[in-house]
Design a protein around this motif. Structure first.
Motif, PDB file in Angstrom:
ATOM      1  N   ILE A 103       0.841  -1.204   0.000  1.00 16.86           N
ATOM      2  CA  ILE A 103       0.000   0.000   0.000  1.00 16.86           C
ATOM      3  C   ILE A 103       0.874   1.250   0.000  1.00 16.86           C
ATOM      4  O   ILE A 103       0.530   2.257  -0.623  1.00 16.86           O
ATOM      5  N   LYS A 104       2.031   1.180   0.661  1.00 18.09           N
ATOM      6  CA  LYS A 104       2.953   2.319   0.629  1.00 18.09           C
ATOM      7  C   LYS A 104       3.423   2.605  -0.795  1.00 18.09           C
ATOM      8  O   LYS A 104       3.493   3.767  -1.230  1.00 18.09           O
ATOM      9  N   LYS A 105       3.734   1.539  -1.531  1.00 18.56           N
ATOM     10  CA  LYS A 105       4.189   1.716  -2.912  1.00 18.56           C
ATOM     11  C   LYS A 105       3.083   2.292  -3.785  1.00 18.56           C
ATOM     12  O   LYS A 105       3.319   3.185  -4.608  1.00 18.56           O
ATOM     13  N   LEU A 106       1.858   1.795  -3.594  1.00 19.02           N
ATOM     14  CA  LEU A 106       0.716   2.304  -4.362  1.00 19.02           C
ATOM     15  C   LEU A 106       0.505   3.786  -4.083  1.00 19.02           C
ATOM     16  O   LEU A 106       0.289   4.580  -5.008  1.00 19.02           O
ATOM     17  N   ILE A 107       0.583   4.179  -2.825  1.00 17.13           N
ATOM     18  CA  ILE A 107       0.410   5.586  -2.452  1.00 17.13           C
ATOM     19  C   ILE A 107       1.473   6.454  -3.110  1.00 17.13           C
ATOM     20  O   ILE A 107       1.193   7.548  -3.625  1.00 17.13           O
ATOM     21  N   GLN A 108       2.705   5.961  -3.130  1.00 18.04           N
ATOM     22  CA  GLN A 108       3.802   6.707  -3.748  1.00 18.04           C
ATOM     23  C   GLN A 108       3.574   6.896  -5.247  1.00 18.04           C
ATOM     24  O   GLN A 108       3.800   7.989  -5.798  1.00 18.04           O
ATOM     25  N   LYS A 109       3.119   5.848  -5.913  1.00 16.45           N
ATOM     26  CA  LYS A 109       2.930   5.915  -7.371  1.00 16.45           C
ATOM     27  C   LYS A 109       1.757   6.817  -7.739  1.00 16.45           C
ATOM     28  O   LYS A 109       1.784   7.502  -8.767  1.00 16.45           O
ATOM     29  N   ILE A 110       0.715   6.828  -6.935  1.00 10.90           N
ATOM     30  CA  ILE A 110      -0.432   7.697  -7.224  1.00 10.90           C
ATOM     31  C   ILE A 110      -0.082   9.154  -6.938  1.00 10.90           C
ATOM     32  O   ILE A 110      -0.533  10.060  -7.637  1.00 10.90           O
ATOM     33  N   LYS A 117      -2.500  14.745  -0.635  1.00 18.30           N
ATOM     34  CA  LYS A 117      -2.218  14.714   0.800  1.00 18.30           C
ATOM     35  C   LYS A 117      -2.497  13.315   1.314  1.00 18.30           C
ATOM     36  O   LYS A 117      -3.387  12.623   0.811  1.00 18.30           O
ATOM     37  N   VAL A 118      -1.739  12.869   2.293  1.00 17.22           N
ATOM     38  CA  VAL A 118      -1.959  11.564   2.920  1.00 17.22           C
ATOM     39  C   VAL A 118      -2.140  11.770   4.417  1.00 17.22           C
ATOM     40  O   VAL A 118      -1.288  12.360   5.083  1.00 17.22           O
ATOM     41  N   ILE A 129      -1.760   0.019 -10.687  1.00 18.47           N
ATOM     42  CA  ILE A 129      -1.317  -1.247 -10.104  1.00 18.47           C
ATOM     43  C   ILE A 129      -0.749  -2.171 -11.181  1.00 18.47           C
ATOM     44  O   ILE A 129       0.302  -2.806 -10.988  1.00 18.47           O
ATOM     45  N   LYS A 130      -1.425  -2.231 -12.313  1.00 19.45           N
ATOM     46  CA  LYS A 130      -0.949  -3.071 -13.421  1.00 19.45           C
ATOM     47  C   LYS A 130       0.370  -2.545 -13.979  1.00 19.45           C
ATOM     48  O   LYS A 130       1.311  -3.307 -14.229  1.00 19.45           O
ATOM     49  N   ILE A 148       2.166  -3.846  -8.862  1.00 21.10           N
ATOM     50  CA  ILE A 148       2.174  -3.611  -7.416  1.00 21.10           C
ATOM     51  C   ILE A 148       1.483  -4.736  -6.643  1.00 21.10           C
ATOM     52  O   ILE A 148       1.912  -5.109  -5.552  1.00 21.10           O
ATOM     53  N   TYR A 149       0.445  -5.290  -7.222  1.00 24.78           N
ATOM     54  CA  TYR A 149      -0.399  -6.237  -6.490  1.00 24.78           C
ATOM     55  C   TYR A 149      -1.044  -7.187  -7.498  1.00 24.78           C
ATOM     56  O   TYR A 149      -1.460  -6.741  -8.585  1.00 24.78           O
ATOM     57  N   PRO A 150      -1.141  -8.497  -7.201  1.00 25.69           N
ATOM     58  CA  PRO A 150      -1.751  -9.426  -8.171  1.00 25.69           C
ATOM     59  C   PRO A 150      -3.246  -9.178  -8.316  1.00 25.69           C
ATOM     60  O   PRO A 150      -4.010  -9.311  -7.349  1.00 25.69           O
ATOM     61  N   LEU A 151      -3.658  -8.781  -9.510  1.00 27.77           N
ATOM     62  CA  LEU A 151      -5.059  -8.514  -9.767  1.00 27.77           C
ATOM     63  C   LEU A 151      -5.747  -9.711 -10.378  1.00 27.77           C
ATOM     64  O   LEU A 151      -5.166 -10.451 -11.163  1.00 27.77           O
TER      65      LEU A 151
END
Length: 313
Positions: free
Chosen positions: A198-205, A209-210, A302-303, A307-310
């Motif tokens: 989730i940290k990686k996803l937040i960084q990429k988006i 503000k977080v 994500i794809k 980042i995460y298996p969808l």
């Protein structure tokens, strides 16, 4: 959207002998009684050097406190006392932990109770804890209560409208933000349940503000107040997931306010499964009209970065 909610309100009939206005009045009274219990124990936590005094188990990953058990007892007792002959079930997080027996998931009407959501924050003294109580009809949240004692705040939906109240009876109006792009959104995310994915996803988006806080109820209330715009829950494979009692009441208040909670495929959450789990990726946002596009954009990120298996549809 409002017309749809109004029609649902007309179609759903409460069990015989239960009247909506009286039920909301009772839930308000039950909730403020729970408030007194939670505030009492929260003061003990803040004033004590030995927080183990209120712990009822040794599982630091999933702690249970005296406050959890007392609120659980109070709410269930009040419902059963006031509505002795009503054919509904009660699903409670604490009852599931204490006994292998559970409620009938096939019942039309099920109360879904989390007496203390955000137990770790409660023990840490952050104030980010809540009580959740929802009445599900055919496994869909209908009536919802989210009590946030530290803010002297009670959010209520009767299935048609949603509002907040202070203990003195003063009202709080929802103030959801609308029409923001994903990068312009303020994300509210977990403080005690974050992981590297989730940290990686937040960084990429790269959100505007977080904000970090405990309790899903507190997070969803922050969206309803307009303090944040989106919440993403991401469960790791083979690890624990949020449960029905984490999402039912928050979903009820957010949907009635005009927001929405779905999985990443923009599908409604499914309640009443045998394990009660709400796994995978769940997105809550402030605007039902833009939610599908937001989910699609998150999925594409994500794809792109693997980042995460969808799940492949």
């Amino acid at each position: 959207m409002r017309r749809w909610l109004f029609n649902i309100h007309l179609v759903i009939k409460l069990p015989s002998g239960v009247y909506l206005e009286n039920l909301i009045d009772d839930l308000r009274a039950f909730s403020w009684e729970a408030y007194e219990t939670l505030i009492y124990y929260s003061k003990i936590v803040k004033d004590s050097n030995n927080k183990s005094n209120i712990l009822k188990n040794d599982n630091l990953d999933d702690p249970v406190t005296k406050a959890d058990l007392k609120v659980n007892e109070v709410i269930i007792k009040r419902i059963n006392e006031k509505y002795k002959d009503i054919n509904w079930e009660i699903l409670s997080e604490e009852n599931v932990k204490l006994t292998s027996e559970s409620c009938n998931n096939n019942a039309d009407w099920i109360w879904v109770l989390d007496p203390l959501d955000g137990t770790k924050d409660f023990i840490q003294g952050t104030g980010n804890y809540a009580m959740h109580l929802a009445l599900n009809y055919k496994n869909k949240p209908y009536i919802g209560i989210v009590l946030i004692p530290d803010k002297d705040e009670l959010w209520i939906t009767d299935g048609e409208k949603v509002w907040g109240e202070k203990k003195d009876g003063s009202k709080i109006k929802p103030n959801l933000s609308t029409n923001k792009s994903l990068k312009d959104m303020s994300l509210v995310t977990s403080k005690n349940h974050r992981n590297e994915i989730i940290k990686k996803l937040i960084q990429k988006i790269d959100f505007y503000k977080v904000i970090t806080m405990g309790s899903i109820g507190c997070k969803i209330a922050s969206i309803i107040r307009g303090e944040s715009d989106i919440y993403i829950s991401l469960s790791l494979m083979g690890k624990s997931s949020p449960k029905d009692w984490d999402f039912a009441a928050p979903e009820a208040i957010l949907k009635t306010a005009g927001g929405v909670i779905t999985n990443l495929d923009n599908q409604e959450l499914i309640y009443g499964k045998s394990n009660f789990e709400q796994g995978g990726i769940i997105v809550a946002s402030s605007n039902i009209n833009t939610h599908k596009d937001i989910c699609t954009e998150i999925k594409e990120i994500i794809k792109k970065y693997d980042i995460y298996p969808l799940r492949i549809n």
